[in-house]
Design an enzyme around this catalytic site. Structure first.
Site, short mmCIF file in Angstrom:
data_model
loop_
_atom_site.label_atom_id
_atom_site.label_comp_id
_atom_site.label_asym_id
_atom_site.label_seq_id
_atom_site.Cartn_x
_atom_site.Cartn_y
_atom_site.Cartn_z
N HIS A 1 -58.64 -75.27 7.70
CA HIS A 1 -60.07 -75.31 7.41
C HIS A 1 -60.30 -75.11 5.91
O HIS A 1 -60.43 -73.97 5.45
CB HIS A 1 -60.80 -74.22 8.19
CG HIS A 1 -60.67 -74.34 9.68
ND1 HIS A 1 -59.50 -74.01 10.35
CD2 HIS A 1 -61.55 -74.75 10.62
CE1 HIS A 1 -59.68 -74.21 11.64
NE2 HIS A 1 -60.91 -74.67 11.84
N HIS B 1 -64.99 -79.17 7.03
CA HIS B 1 -64.88 -77.85 7.68
C HIS B 1 -63.48 -77.57 8.20
O HIS B 1 -62.89 -76.55 7.86
CB HIS B 1 -65.88 -77.73 8.84
CG HIS B 1 -65.64 -76.52 9.69
ND1 HIS B 1 -66.15 -75.28 9.38
CD2 HIS B 1 -64.91 -76.35 10.84
CE1 HIS B 1 -65.76 -74.41 10.30
NE2 HIS B 1 -65.01 -75.03 11.20
N GLU C 1 -73.23 -52.90 24.18
CA GLU C 1 -71.86 -52.75 24.67
C GLU C 1 -70.85 -53.52 23.82
O GLU C 1 -69.78 -52.99 23.48
CB GLU C 1 -71.76 -53.21 26.13
CG GLU C 1 -72.51 -52.34 27.13
CD GLU C 1 -73.95 -52.81 27.31
OE1 GLU C 1 -74.66 -52.23 28.16
OE2 GLU C 1 -74.37 -53.75 26.61
N HIS D 1 -74.16 -54.33 39.77
CA HIS D 1 -73.59 -53.15 39.13
C HIS D 1 -72.26 -52.72 39.75
O HIS D 1 -71.70 -51.70 39.36
CB HIS D 1 -74.58 -51.99 39.21
CG HIS D 1 -75.71 -52.10 38.22
ND1 HIS D 1 -76.52 -53.21 38.15
CD2 HIS D 1 -76.16 -51.25 37.27
CE1 HIS D 1 -77.43 -53.04 37.20
NE2 HIS D 1 -77.22 -51.87 36.64
#
Length: 653
Positions: A30, A260, A404, A466
């Site tokens: 790249h 790129h 999280e 959950h």
């Protein structure tokens, strides 16, 4: 260092041509980002960053995270030019080749200058927050012995990834002013222009998160210098928006997506050499540019030597940075194990973990705990802990908020920085939000500890959203991560001991909401270290072996007693950690598992247990998602019961 702009330009061009030559030889890579950010990188390393190429692990060095890890040749070129001792021109020529130190994306541990494995976008900038936080925490304790900057180079992709929002907002809250991020604002992604997929005003966004924001021309040395000087004076973390041209210098491909992620091609490189009057041959660096870079490599030696002298006078600091656990740190923990056996303590393993932390945290000053807004449920906070704030970094608890993914990445950053042992908690099911960062922790061999509670359908009324089902199996499939599911306080304490002593392996503690009895009758040996062991032996010749983990071990022992009353002897094996069991000698494993028929019992996905019991029919577990209801009723509903174990054993024998 005082280097005039014309010389900085020559140094930047030395980077650019090493980049394009290496990528062309590899026929892979790249070039766009390294070509575009070479000017910023040159100024940063030449005039600001303090590192020692002869000791890349110098603790008080400035950290540099290439969050846009696909631009790795930028980093490798700088390391070579500065004279890092473990990289040669041959390594540059072997870019992206099998077993080369110059991998396609920077890999922590392959080269001494790589402060983090990057490539998954957003992870670098987020872990850098953890590095900057660790620096502030240690600075609060040791002042100039830990006093450095954390620099990040990222692209549009890193800022579009959601994790960057989570981490940057926490950095703003905590005013981590020694964190400086250079945003390669080139307006191009793989598929086209950024404004085709994102119109976010990133400068406004970062200001709203409490950052100092500067905008510059990323090809103007004067503007780059002025921006870094301003960033150093800021009381806030700084984002420097560097307006650059992707693939700067490539005559026909710069400013386009074509540059790129593909080699420029020989014709384009030849035209680039002609454009800049670059007479040096392939992989050659002009003497003047090389001399300038090598001088940069030695610019921090005085600072390095002074720091080395200071550390000799502070053995406590050396213990911190070498992650030396204090002598007898687990004395009280071992006493706890004996007391719960004597008292026959019955608690949830999440509570058992808190009981352990009460005996651990006061004795290991390097520990920094925290939770993603669930400390009251994860029980990760204990008396005597102090929460870190922007006004006082001398603490050992982080309130991560509902972040999280960022929590896991920030923990990685703290572990990478060193001098800190991080643990963080959430519900086990939400580890799905953390997984990319947890995978990097395993890949980088970090001591990150995850306290993941509410580990099964025993969660109960909160229902299937959950209740983790496939999570144990999925993490057991991940290399280099120890997954502990302890059955009582003793195994929980043993798991904590192992997690803290495993300097190169992250650990999961999968902990229950529901209470379990103390099953262990002795704590003289850390049996969890064996991964699996006979926790309750049957009399005479066992007719079967029941293998269980966590809360289901008590169900297995109960079934064992009932079967014994019917003159059916069985062994019960607790297997709190597959990974450690599989690492034991074959003879030990065969002795534990025995030759009698085996069944497995676990309130999780059946997948994987076949390796121990031979067939999925021999597993009592889950084949689908859970349900909402009282925990014991949900267990009954899905057939994870003592009766089911008894019937399975009878059918097998």
């Amino acid at each position: 260092m005082n280097i005039e702009n014309s010389k900085l330009q020559k140094m930047a061009m030395a980077i650019r041509f090493l980049v394009v030559d290496a990528i062309e030889k590899a026929n892979s890579g790249h070039p766009g980002m390294p070509l575009g950010m070479a000017d910023v990188a040159t100024v940063l390393f030449a005039k600001y960053i303090n590192v020692n190429p002869q000791d890349g692990s110098w603790f008080n060095r400035d950290r540099f995270v290439l969050s846009a890890g696909h631009g790795s040749m930028l980093l490798y070129s700088i390391f070579y030019l500065m004279g890092y001792s473990d990289i040669t021109l041959d390594d540059i020529k072997n870019f992206r080749q099998l077993e080369s130190k110059t991998a396609g994306h920077p890999e922590y541990g392959h080269l001494s200058g790589v402060d983090m494995t990057t490539g998954p976008l957003g992870q670098g900038i987020s872990s850098a927050v953890g590095m900057a936080l660790a620096e502030r925490v240690l600075n609060a304790k040791f002042k100039d012995l830990c006093n450095h900057y954390t620099y990040v180079m990222c692209g549009d992709g890193c800022l579009m990834e959601g994790i960057s929002e989570e981490a940057a907002s926490l950095a703003g809250l905590l005013k981590l002013n020694k964190l400086i991020v250079f945003w390669d604002n080139n307006g191009i992604t793989i598929d086209g222009a950024v404004d085709q997929v994102n119109i976010t005003d990133q400068s406004a966004r970062f200001k709203a998160m409490g950052w100092n924001v500067l905008r510059i021309n990323g090809h103007s040395y004067d503007e780059i210098i002025a921006a870094i000087d301003k960033a150093h004076k800021s009381a806030l973390p700084t984002l420097i928006a560097c307006k650059t041209t992707i693939g700067f210098g490539a005559p026909t491909k710069s400013g386009t997506p074509k540059v790129h992620g593909a080699p420029l091609g020989k014709e384009e490189i030849a035209a680039m050499r002609e454009r800049f009057d670059w007479e040096a041959k392939e992989f050659e660096t002009p003497d003047e540019a090389m001399a300038l870079w090598r001088a940069v490599g030695s610019k921090s030696l005085l600072m390095y030597n002074e720091w080395q002298q200071k550390t000799k006078e502070n053995p406590e600091f050396l213990n911190y940075i070498n992650n030396v656990l204090p002598l007898d740190w687990d004395k009280e923990l071992n006493e706890l194990k004996k007391s719960v056996i004597a008292d026959q303590t019955k608690v949830a393993t999440r509570k058992a973990s808190q009981m352990c932390l009460e005996k651990i945290v006061p004795h290991i000053p390097q520990i920094i705990g925290g939770s993603a807004d669930l400390a009251a449920s994860n029980l990760t906070f204990v008396n005597g802990m102090k929460t870190i704030t922007a006004d006082d970094y001398d603490g050992n608890n982080v309130m991560y908020g509902i972040r999280e993914h960022a929590m896991a990445a920030i923990m990685n950053g703290m572990a990478l920085h060193g001098g800190v042992i991080p643990y963080g908690g959430t519900f086990f099911v939400f580890s799905d939000y953390m997984r990319p960062a947890m995978r990097l922790a395993a890949l980088m061999r970090l001591r990150s500890i995850y306290v993941l509670t509410h580990d099964s359908i025993g969660v109960g009324e909160d229902g299937p959203t959950h209740q983790p089902i496939e999570h144990l199996a999925s993490y057991r499939a991940m290399p280099n991560i120890n997954v502990f599911r302890p059955c009582d306080v003793v195994e929980t304490a043993e798991a904590w001991q192992l997690a803290l002593e495993s300097a190169h392996t992250p650990s999961i503690l999968a902990l229950s909401r529901q209470s379990v009895p103390t099953i262990r009758t002795s704590a003289d040996e850390n049996l969890t270290a064996k991964g699996g062991y006979i926790i309750s032996a049957g009399k005479d010749n066992p007719k079967a072996t029941i293998i269980a983990t966590g809360t289901e071990v008590s169900l297995a022992v109960e079934a064992q007693k009932i079967l014994a009353d019917e003159n059916i002897s069985v062994n019960v094996v607790s297997m709190p950690c597959w990974e450690l069991f599989d690492s034991q000698p074959k003879k030990y494993r065969e002795k534990v598992l025995g030759t009698a028929p085996r069944i497995a019992l676990e309130a999780g996905m059946n997948f994987g247990w076949e390796r121990y019991v031979g067939a999925s029919d021999n597993v009592i577990g889950m084949n689908g998602f859970g349900a909402s209801g009282k925990g014991n009723e949900v267990y009954e509903h899905f057939g994870i019961t003592v009766e089911a174990v008894i019937n399975k054993v009878k059918n097998m024998i």
